[in-house]
Write an enzyme that holds these catalytic residues in place. Structure first.
Site, PDB file in Angstrom:
ATOM      1  N   LYS A  26       0.837  -1.199   0.000  1.00 46.00           N
ATOM      2  CA  LYS A  26       0.000   0.000   0.000  1.00 46.00           C
ATOM      3  C   LYS A  26       0.876   1.255   0.000  1.00 46.00           C
ATOM      4  O   LYS A  26       0.647   2.163  -0.772  1.00 46.00           O
ATOM      5  CB  LYS A  26      -0.937  -0.019   1.228  1.00 46.00           C
ATOM      6  CG  LYS A  26      -1.849   1.181   1.271  1.00 46.00           C
ATOM      7  CD  LYS A  26      -2.880   1.114   2.367  1.00 46.00           C
ATOM      8  CE  LYS A  26      -3.682   2.420   2.358  1.00 46.00           C
ATOM      9  NZ  LYS A  26      -4.695   2.475   3.396  1.00 46.00           N
ATOM     10  N   GLU A  65      10.601  -4.806   4.307  1.00 44.66           N
ATOM     11  CA  GLU A  65      10.637  -6.221   3.919  1.00 44.66           C
ATOM     12  C   GLU A  65      10.321  -6.365   2.428  1.00 44.66           C
ATOM     13  O   GLU A  65      11.023  -7.048   1.680  1.00 44.66           O
ATOM     14  CB  GLU A  65       9.608  -7.035   4.718  1.00 44.66           C
ATOM     15  CG  GLU A  65       9.921  -7.190   6.192  1.00 44.66           C
ATOM     16  CD  GLU A  65       9.297  -6.099   7.043  1.00 44.66           C
ATOM     17  OE1 GLU A  65       9.003  -4.987   6.517  1.00 44.66           O
ATOM     18  OE2 GLU A  65       9.105  -6.349   8.250  1.00 44.66           O
ATOM     19  N   GLY A 108      -4.923  -1.765   4.590  1.00 39.26           N
ATOM     20  CA  GLY A 108      -4.052  -2.866   4.181  1.00 39.26           C
ATOM     21  C   GLY A 108      -4.679  -4.237   4.411  1.00 39.26           C
ATOM     22  O   GLY A 108      -4.693  -5.084   3.523  1.00 39.26           O
ATOM     23  N   ARG A 109      -5.224  -4.458   5.604  1.00 32.36           N
ATOM     24  CA  ARG A 109      -5.768  -5.797   5.911  1.00 32.36           C
ATOM     25  C   ARG A 109      -7.160  -6.005   5.316  1.00 32.36           C
ATOM     26  O   ARG A 109      -7.768  -7.040   5.541  1.00 32.36           O
ATOM     27  CB  ARG A 109      -5.745  -6.044   7.416  1.00 32.36           C
ATOM     28  CG  ARG A 109      -6.493  -5.034   8.258  1.00 32.36           C
ATOM     29  CD  ARG A 109      -6.225  -5.236   9.749  1.00 32.36           C
ATOM     30  NE  ARG A 109      -6.710  -4.112  10.532  1.00 32.36           N
ATOM     31  CZ  ARG A 109      -6.051  -2.977  10.736  1.00 32.36           C
ATOM     32  NH1 ARG A 109      -4.856  -2.805  10.211  1.00 32.36           N
ATOM     33  NH2 ARG A 109      -6.575  -2.009  11.474  1.00 32.36           N
ATOM     34  N   GLU A 151      -5.117  -7.055  14.637  1.00 34.05           N
ATOM     35  CA  GLU A 151      -4.599  -5.736  14.255  1.00 34.05           C
ATOM     36  C   GLU A 151      -5.731  -4.710  14.253  1.00 34.05           C
ATOM     37  O   GLU A 151      -5.514  -3.533  14.514  1.00 34.05           O
ATOM     38  CB  GLU A 151      -3.906  -5.795  12.885  1.00 34.05           C
ATOM     39  CG  GLU A 151      -3.022  -4.593  12.637  1.00 34.05           C
ATOM     40  CD  GLU A 151      -2.138  -4.719  11.400  1.00 34.05           C
ATOM     41  OE1 GLU A 151      -2.656  -4.603  10.280  1.00 34.05           O
ATOM     42  OE2 GLU A 151      -0.922  -4.908  11.553  1.00 34.05           O
ATOM     43  N   HIS A 185      -5.471 -33.860  17.050  1.00 36.43           N
ATOM     44  CA  HIS A 185      -4.425 -34.726  17.585  1.00 36.43           C
ATOM     45  C   HIS A 185      -3.304 -33.914  18.218  1.00 36.43           C
ATOM     46  O   HIS A 185      -2.230 -34.447  18.491  1.00 36.43           O
ATOM     47  CB  HIS A 185      -3.882 -35.611  16.459  1.00 36.43           C
ATOM     48  CG  HIS A 185      -4.956 -36.466  15.861  1.00 36.43           C
ATOM     49  ND1 HIS A 185      -5.254 -37.729  16.331  1.00 36.43           N
ATOM     50  CD2 HIS A 185      -5.852 -36.206  14.870  1.00 36.43           C
ATOM     51  CE1 HIS A 185      -6.265 -38.225  15.630  1.00 36.43           C
ATOM     52  NE2 HIS A 185      -6.644 -37.321  14.740  1.00 36.43           N
ATOM     53  N   LYS A 189       9.209  -0.902  14.384  1.00 31.52           N
ATOM     54  CA  LYS A 189       9.815  -0.530  13.094  1.00 31.52           C
ATOM     55  C   LYS A 189      10.795   0.626  13.285  1.00 31.52           C
ATOM     56  O   LYS A 189      11.892   0.633  12.722  1.00 31.52           O
ATOM     57  CB  LYS A 189       8.731  -0.051  12.111  1.00 31.52           C
ATOM     58  CG  LYS A 189       7.845  -1.119  11.546  1.00 31.52           C
ATOM     59  CD  LYS A 189       6.966  -0.478  10.458  1.00 31.52           C
ATOM     60  CE  LYS A 189       5.709  -1.250  10.215  1.00 31.52           C
ATOM     61  NZ  LYS A 189       4.750  -0.575   9.357  1.00 31.52           N
TER      62      LYS A 189
HETATM   63  O1  LIG Z   1       1.127  -2.763   2.226  1.00 31.93           O
HETATM   64  P1  LIG Z   1       2.220  -2.164   3.012  1.00 31.93           P
HETATM   65  O2  LIG Z   1       2.190  -0.659   2.994  1.00 31.93           O
HETATM   66  O3  LIG Z   1       3.561  -2.681   2.546  1.00 31.93           O
HETATM   67  O4  LIG Z   1       2.034  -2.584   4.507  1.00 31.93           O
HETATM   68  C1  LIG Z   1       2.106  -3.918   4.913  1.00 31.93           C
HETATM   69  C2  LIG Z   1       1.662  -4.110   6.336  1.00 31.93           C
HETATM   70  O5  LIG Z   1       2.554  -3.458   7.210  1.00 31.93           O
HETATM   71  C3  LIG Z   1       2.133  -2.711   8.317  1.00 31.93           C
HETATM   72  O6  LIG Z   1       3.109  -2.778   9.296  1.00 31.93           O
HETATM   73  C4  LIG Z   1       0.792  -3.023   8.912  1.00 31.93           C
HETATM   74  O7  LIG Z   1       0.913  -3.626  10.164  1.00 31.93           O
HETATM   75  C5  LIG Z   1      -0.081  -3.865   8.038  1.00 31.93           C
HETATM   76  O8  LIG Z   1      -1.412  -3.491   8.278  1.00 31.93           O
HETATM   77  C6  LIG Z   1       0.226  -3.719   6.583  1.00 31.93           C
HETATM   78  O9  LIG Z   1      -0.652  -4.523   5.838  1.00 31.93           O
END
Ligand SMILES: O=P(O)(O)OC[C@H]1O[C@H](O)[C@H](O)[C@@H](O)[C@@H]1O
Length: 549
Positions: free
Chosen positions: A235, A241, A294-295, A380, A411, A521
């Site tokens: 986003k 990462e 994002g989610r 979240e 199990h 972060k």
């Molecule tokens: O889609 P991005 O901007 O790369 O973000 C990726 C993810 O990182 C963040 O730390 C949030 O915790 C997430 O809600 C998000 O989906």
């Protein structure tokens, strides 16, 4: 055709028509410290006090006392032809909800202005008050503010055109897609691909999230650089990462001698300028609006890998399944509203019974990633300590979501569910139709086990030998899908989104921000920059790993 807009409050959804929200009564809902909040708080408190005072009969007593219990609490929802024609049964009868609690939760929902908040969500108002944004994921499925739906449909058109061009060979033969993203930019695609694209996918999709190079390395090992496309899904287009993995994937293409490596990259983002700056050609940047969290972004261009694997018709059915739930959520009232009913159950166990966790077990191998997806969605969204007006919350917020896949989990962890000292409300999710062509015995045994677990948790069995005694009266809900398809998966995910939102409304919190992820972060960045001071433990760990400034 996906096209549906929505009325201002609880009224029915009208396809292709937006009803004006002007004249909607009541003060602005997100002002800090207004008189409205004070009076709401006392009504909310009264609703909770009443709920806490109600008797809590056992499940066996609830069934014995009410012959209509099954009919009341087990509801089948038809998703409609556009969503593939299947339905889902939502059976909440093995929970402790009863008429008195439903009435109590209805009063709580009214005190929290559930109808107003739902209308605000679906009309694209800025309900994410801490970030001053709307939360318009439903518009991606054709349900919401007219201008947002139009924008979503235009952006979907762009994604569709690229997907079809790739299928037609415009980028040469493409057999693999490395989808790089993390959190909301990875969990949804990973779930949908694992659930729906096991057989007959147009393109093999490999989802890579972790910064640990082992993740990307494993995906690259399965792909041929000559026939591989890279999707960079972010986003913000800044997540370390994702950008690090994207850089390494690009190097992999370069090192393999691919002629135009940037020509093999597609960007899925709400920050298109950053993607272009990074080197992706504008024609392969698939934007989505900032108002899609994002989610909650699987329905936007973040769903590109799903569309590429299934084809556009499959992706449309996926969106339609979600839209069927949106329309239900928009119009059904009280406990008839399935996501709201589920949220009543969640609050019952969390607030009234002190359950700290809730578990989800998919009796379907194809839904093995569903608990991971739900963990982000629920924890979240609702793992918060303040209400939306900034005051400390007065009780637990999100339960800790966990789970696994049946029958494996039986199990491993079901011992605790049956006899442990924690009471864990459990959701079972399964499909009547099997996902394979092997001996039907597999599926028969799978389904029998799923239903047996719910029955055993509820019934229990007394023994004078304590070690062999099962207390019973342990709750579960069951979602029984006709068949796992794009439509039913879309519906299942949208159901959980609205359940999460309904929980947030009952709690009075904002489910659409996530400031809790920022501090770690920032500290990681300050380590990279060097010179920062840390506690003795962290300093020693950094030194031993050779990371000291
Ligand atoms: O889609 P991005 O901007 O790369 O973000 C990726 C993810 O990182 C963040 O730390 C949030 O915790 C997430 O809600 C998000 O989906």
């Amino acid at each position: 055709m996906l096209r549906c807009t929505l009325g201002p409050r609880a009224g029915p959804v009208h396809r292709g028509r937006q009803i004006s929200t002007r004249g909607r009564p009541g003060p602005p809902r997100f002002q800090r410290g207004s008189c409205a909040n004070v009076s709401t708080n006392s009504t909310v408190q009264a609703a909770w006090d009443h709920l806490k005072s109600l008797p809590k009969p056992t499940l066996a007593d609830l069934f014995a006392a009410d012959p209509a219990r099954l009919e009341t609490f087990s509801t089948r929802l038809e998703l409609g032809e556009e969503a593939g024609g299947d339905g889902i049964r939502f059976d909440w009868s093995k929970t402790h909800l009863d008429a008195a609690h439903i009435a109590g939760f209805d009063a709580l929902a009214a005190a929290r202005d559930f109808a107003g908040r739902r209308a605000a969500l679906l009309n694209g108002e800025k309900i994410n008050n801490t970030e001053g944004r709307a939360a318009e994921h439903t518009a991606q499925r054709g349900v919401g503010r007219e201008s947002s739906v139009e924008e979503a449909m235009a952006l979907h058109g762009r994604t569709k055109a690229l997907v079809e061009a790739i299928h037609e060979g415009a980028l040469g033969p493409i057999h693999h897609l490395i989808h790089i993203g993390i959190g909301g930019s990875a969990l949804g695609p990973a779930l949908a691909i694992d659930a729906l694209a096991r057989h007959g996918a147009h393109v093999h999709v490999h989802v890579v999230a972790n910064i640990d190079g082992c993740a990307l390395e494993a995906a690259l090992a399965k792909a041929d650089p000559e026939t591989t496309l890279i999707a960079v899904a972010s986003k913000t287009f800044t997540t370390i990462e994702t950008m690090t993995n994207a850089h390494s994937a690009l190097n992999w293409l370069k090192e393999a001698g691919v002629e135009d490596p940037y020509g093999r990259v597609v960007a899925l983002t709400a920050s298109p300028d950053k993607a272009v700056e990074w080197g992706v050609d504008e024609t392969r940047v698939l934007p989505f609006p900032e108002s899609v969290g994002g989610r909650y972004s699987l329905w936007s261009s973040i769903g590109f890998p799903v569309a590429l694997a299934l084809g556009w018709d499959g992706f449309t059915e996926f969106l339609e399944g979600a839209a069927a739930i949106d329309r239900h959520f928009a119009s059904a009232e009280g406990a008839e509203n399935l996501p709201l009913r589920a949220a009543y159950g969640d609050q019952f166990y969390s607030r009234l019974m002190g359950c700290q966790t809730r578990a989800c077990f998919a009796y379907d191998e194809r839904l093995a990633l569903l608990p991971d997806y739900l963990q982000q969605l629920e924890m979240e969204s609702n793992g918060k300590a303040v209400t939306f007006d900034g005051a400390p919350v007065d009780g637990p917020t999100s339960a800790i979501t966990w789970g696994g896949v049946g029958t494996d989990a039986q199990h491993a962890v079901f011992q605790l569910l049956h006899q442990g000292t924690h009471v864990v409300p459990v959701d079972f999710i399964t499909s009547i139709a099997p996902g394979h062509d092997l001996d039907p015995a597999h599926h028969r045994i799978l389904l029998m086990n799923c239903f047996a677990q719910g029955a055993a948790l509820m019934a229990g069995r007394h023994s004078d030998d304590g070690a062999r005694s099962y207390p019973g009266n342990r709750p579960s809900a069951t979602m029984l899908i006709d068949d796992l398809s794009p439509g039913t998966l879309g519906a299942l995910i949208a159901f959980h989104e609205h359940r999460t939102f309904a929980n947030a409304v009952l709690l009075g919190i904002n489910p659409f921000d996530q400031f809790g992820v920022e501090l770690g972060k920032e500290i990681a960045k300050s380590i990279e920059k060097g010179g920062a001071q840390f506690d003795p433990s962290t300093t020693a760990l950094l030194a031993e790993a050779g990371l000291s400034a």
